[in-house]
Each structure stands twice: as structure tokens, then as C-alpha cells.
Scaffold this active site. Sequence first.
Site, PDB file in Angstrom:
ATOM      1  N   HIS A   1       0.816  -1.222   0.000  1.00 34.35           N
ATOM      2  CA  HIS A   1       0.000   0.000   0.000  1.00 34.35           C
ATOM      3  C   HIS A   1       0.850   1.274   0.000  1.00 34.35           C
ATOM      4  O   HIS A   1       0.297   2.364  -0.170  1.00 34.35           O
ATOM      5  CB  HIS A   1      -0.912   0.038   1.233  1.00 34.35           C
ATOM      6  CG  HIS A   1      -1.962  -1.021   1.264  1.00 34.35           C
ATOM      7  ND1 HIS A   1      -2.792  -1.297   0.193  1.00 34.35           N
ATOM      8  CD2 HIS A   1      -2.330  -1.884   2.259  1.00 34.35           C
ATOM      9  CE1 HIS A   1      -3.616  -2.277   0.523  1.00 34.35           C
ATOM     10  NE2 HIS A   1      -3.353  -2.657   1.765  1.00 34.35           N
TER      11      HIS A   1
ATOM     12  N   ASP B   1      -2.774 -10.872  -1.404  1.00 36.53           N
ATOM     13  CA  ASP B   1      -3.306 -10.237  -0.199  1.00 36.53           C
ATOM     14  C   ASP B   1      -4.783  -9.905  -0.432  1.00 36.53           C
ATOM     15  O   ASP B   1      -5.194  -9.628  -1.562  1.00 36.53           O
ATOM     16  CB  ASP B   1      -2.517  -8.959   0.082  1.00 36.53           C
ATOM     17  CG  ASP B   1      -2.851  -8.325   1.419  1.00 36.53           C
ATOM     18  OD1 ASP B   1      -2.058  -8.483   2.363  1.00 36.53           O
ATOM     19  OD2 ASP B   1      -3.893  -7.655   1.511  1.00 36.53           O
TER      20      ASP B   1
ATOM     21  N   HIS C   1      -6.370  -7.351   0.255  1.00 37.40           N
ATOM     22  CA  HIS C   1      -6.544  -5.951  -0.141  1.00 37.40           C
ATOM     23  C   HIS C   1      -5.803  -5.679  -1.446  1.00 37.40           C
ATOM     24  O   HIS C   1      -4.757  -6.278  -1.713  1.00 37.40           O
ATOM     25  CB  HIS C   1      -6.004  -5.013   0.947  1.00 37.40           C
ATOM     26  CG  HIS C   1      -6.620  -5.229   2.291  1.00 37.40           C
ATOM     27  ND1 HIS C   1      -6.019  -5.973   3.283  1.00 37.40           N
ATOM     28  CD2 HIS C   1      -7.802  -4.807   2.805  1.00 37.40           C
ATOM     29  CE1 HIS C   1      -6.785  -5.996   4.359  1.00 37.40           C
ATOM     30  NE2 HIS C   1      -7.880  -5.298   4.093  1.00 37.40           N
TER      31      HIS C   1
END
Length: 647
Positions: free
Chosen positions: A152, A192, A194
Site C-alpha cells: 500500500h 493479499d 486488499h
Amino acid sequence: MAEEGTSDIESSKNDKIRRRVGLVYDERMCKHSTPDGDDHPECPDRIRVIWNKLRTSGLIERCVVLNTKEAEDKFIQSVHSKSHVELIRTISSKRFDSRRDRIAAKYNSIYFNKGSSEAAYLAAGSLLEASERIAKGELNSAFAIVRPPGHHAEENEPMGFCLFNNVAVAASYLLNEKPQLGIHRILIVDWDVHHGNATQKMFWKDSRVLFFSVHRHDFGCFYPGNDDGSHDMIGEGPGEGYNINVPWEHGRCGDADYFAVWDYILLPVALEFNPDMIIVSAGFDAALRDPLGGCCITPYGYSVMLKKLMDLAHGKVLLSLEGGYNLQSLANSVHACVQVLLEEKEIVGSSEAYPFESTWRVIENVRKKLSVYWSSLSTELPKELTSLKSPTPQLGDLSSESESEEIEEAIKDILLPFSELQVNEDQKNTPISWRVEHKLVDVWYASFGSNMWKPRFLCYIEGGQVEGMQKQCSGSMDRSPPKDLMWKSIPHRLFFGRDHTQIWGPGGTAFIHPESSVAEKAYVCMYKITLEQFNDVLFQENFSNCYVNTPWFGLEALNAIRSSSCISIDKDGWYHNVVFLGEEQGVPILTMTCDLDDVMAFKTGKIPQRAPAKEYANTLIRGLSEGGQLSEPEAKAYIEAAATKPL
């Protein structure tokens, strides 16, 4: 910090290690924690429980434990701005003691403390070390047990528990700083739960990186909470088509859903892309009972997904820990993956479920969007396949705060066992049924080109490549060796044409004239294989892989070709014409070549006749000489005559 297990020096002397699998772990990365000791999902125990699990099971002793060191700023700045690197480098210093929390509050889901800088630099440095060791061939694969995670972390700001984008730093390092190591194409797989928003942006315009992310999206309502993870986000400029997002519509997705995505999106495209290395953003927050993910992957599921990836890039796979917040499922899942990297025993388990209805919908949307860029996605999935589904869950709250008991009850209610599958007459074209039938029928495949050399032919069965080939083969779904081999001469003309091939580079490739002539003589090496394997060879000769839903040359065609002598498959490709050469021991002999229209194009010069490349010709000569058909000088003369004699 190689505190335990097999050191770098010792491992080179340890004959028991068949595969050299690297592990990265450093207790100093545990210094990054919440400033007041408050509970937080991204806590130091995440990597401790993994390391303890590997130690107590004895896996650490069978791996190479790498020393860790901090990454240099210049390598981190290949994907992050100078100001961002300056922030992370200095945030743990004394001068930020009074305002560290206020700075962290400016960012999305971030905390800092006195150990954050060191941990972030060690995490990025660990990926650099492991990736370089794999690229050099010193390791077959590796797992970097690092924190803080990275996918991220944007170019100019930390985000979502992530400070530096560890995977992106390593990929950029290999591509831009170490091109001499031969890593020119990298597949990044982000499993993942996300979306890997930052990794996507960092390689948005880069065709050297195929970025693939499968994640909960919930129509933009799941973290990071925007449209970046939509299947419409496919890259830009040179990178257009090299960004693939598979966005789940809801939680509860499990092994069957992920397997379907692997088989019908990721693996076909990855085979076309042909990566030199694979880096996995290995988050385990899609695992069963994870408090943030709300999905249901088991350790067996992660094992299967990883095993499928290891069939690519010669097994050069680097996993980097991202998310995963249930400590037990996290440790068990990583343990299962390290076992797969070691390849010391069979994967044990099963998936007794069908994908969700919504999973097939998402898969079809992704395939349609990307089909213009990847030929392996250009065909529609048969309805007989996509009808094998579980209903979309209607179980109340599908938020990320789902409880483990609710998840387990949901699984019992909505998953259908594979044992209920009944193949009927309406399902004759599903991948399940046609392969079962065609596996029972034997044919002789008559090879007249490079496949006359058995190690080269086995690439089409077992996968891989031999010396001189510029691209590896995917292999057959059935990797059983040929049941028999024999040589034969046939009354057909051998010739060479085309300008360039993906497998061998510049030069012509071998064809035989589909019509026989008593004045001609060509040598063929015949392999007794199943009709299923013959189709997989046909797929690979024309289409590069065997992830195809229906046979191109089926049982009806096999019966018809005995009277028609040849059948031209209505497909693109140079070897789409199947020719019947008689029978041997009651088994039909088949080969594949161009059709008469192509022969005319070669004859008129519309398509050039051209001598084969040196490596290609040498493979033919080797097949003929090692097969005992001709001496090496005779084989050279045979190939030269075929290459120079006009049609």
C-alpha cells in the site's frame, strides 16, 4: 540476521538440501510497534509466530537463512520520492519524539515509533538480498518474513500499515540496477485480500512487469476504498494490458474461487508473458478466520496456488509477507508455503467446493477486458463450466469484521462437494469430460522437426525448454511420458519457411508438404501418446499453452481423418493441419503441418522460404543422429537439402 538454522556457508556443504530455499527473518523488525503498546493487527508477533512455527517443525534447518541488511536510499528512491524516503529514514530519530504521532495521523492507517525506520529499511533490504540471490541462481526460491508490509506504500506517502513498498523496490532493483542477471520480465502476484494499489501505480506504464492482484473490492467499498482495484484498471501506454485486477464482489471467497482465477486468468496469461522471476506479495489476510479479510483460503489453498506458480519461471519465486492478522492461520499458511518451496513431499488436501456465481462473473469480466491483449483469454468459458457454482452468499453482514464461527457455518451452508458433479451428455465439451475421454485413446505423433530430439519433445509434455529455445513450453495437462517411440520414413517433402519464430528466433521452421509424393522422403520420430496429449501439443504448437476448454482434434475428427487424409483445424497458427500417415500396430499415426494454401504462399514467395536458425538445425541433426537414423554428416546434408531445394 542468520541466528538459527543453516547458514549460507554451511548450506553449500549440506547435500541433503535438494532445493536451496532462502528464508529472511530479523528480530529487529519487531521493534516497529505502536508507540504506546496498544493492540494493533499489524503487530510484532506476526513474524514471531511464523518463525517459531518453522523452527519447531524443523523447516528452518532445511533452508538457507539469509543475513539481513538495510536497503540503500538510492534503491528505495527508484519507486519512492526523495521526500518520502527522508521521512521514513528520520521518523524514528529523537527530533521527532514530540510530533511522531501527529505526523502518523496525517496518513491512512499508519503508526510510527522509535523502531519504525530500522524495520522499514531492513524489510526493503531483505527483499533486495533475496531477489538478487535468486536471480544469480544461488537460491531456487525464498520467503521473506518481513514487516512492516509494503504493497500500500505509495510513491510519496506511507499507507495501510506499509512504509516502503518492499516488492516494488526489489522488482525495480533487478530490472534497472542488475540487468546483467537476466531478469527482464517479472510477474508480481498479489494475493493479499486488499488491492495492491501502490504496486499497481509504480508499474502502471511498464511492460516489463505483469502485475496481478486478486482482492476483495466490494464495488469499491473495501479497503483501500476506491476504484483503483477495478478490473477496468489495465495499465497505460507501454504497460497497457499488463495490469490485471480480479475484484471480488464480497467476502467468503475461498480455495475454489482462487483456483478458478488461477486456472482461467493468471496461469494462461503468465504463460504468454513468460516471466523470468515471480515475486508474490504474500498477504495471508484472505485466510480463514482472519479478522480483517473475511475470506476463507486454507493452508492447502495457498499451497496449491504457490505450486502452480512454481511451474513458471523455472521455479524462481520470491514471497514477501504482506498482511495476515490471525496468528494461527498466518503461521500455518506460511508453513505450508515453505513446504511447497522445498518440494520435499506431496501437497495433502482437497477442495470440496465450487466457485461462487459471482466469481465466474468476475472472471468473465476480466477475461473480456483483457482479451485484446492476451490471446489465451480470447475464448469464452463454456456455460457447462461456469454453471458449476455455489450461490452468492446471503448471510447478513459481509463486512471485514466477520467472526470465525459465522464463517465456518457459512462454508457448510454454501459450498457444494465435487462428488455431486455428474457429467452428462450436455457437458461433453467441458474440460472435465473431454480430457477423461481423450486420455483413453492412443495415437502416434509423428515429429519431423526439432521434436525428433526426445528432450525437445518432452518440453511439450513436461514443460520447460532445452538449450537454444528462447521461450519455455507450458507442458501438457497429463505429463506422463510417451508409452513408446519408433522411427519411420514417409513419402512427404520436408522444407523450411517463415522469417522468425518465438521459440527459436530468426530463421525458418520445419514443415512437411501435406500431400504425399513417391519421389520424396522425410524422417519422422513417432511418439505413442494419448489423444489428450496430442491436443495439448497441438495447442502449444499453435497457441503457446494448453489452457483450452475444448479439444481441437477430437474423437469424431480422429474417425473422419482415416478417409480424408488430413483435417485443417479452423484456428490460427502454422501447424493447424492434422495429417493422417497410416497406422502402426493398429494405432493411427498423426502429424501436424501447414495447409495447401500455406504451401502455395511459400512457393510463390508470399511467405519466405528460409533456412533454419543454427540452434534449431542442430536440434534436428541431434535428433536424427542420436535416434540412429543418420550419421551427423548425413543429417546435416539432409537438413541442408531440405532448406535449399525449392518447392
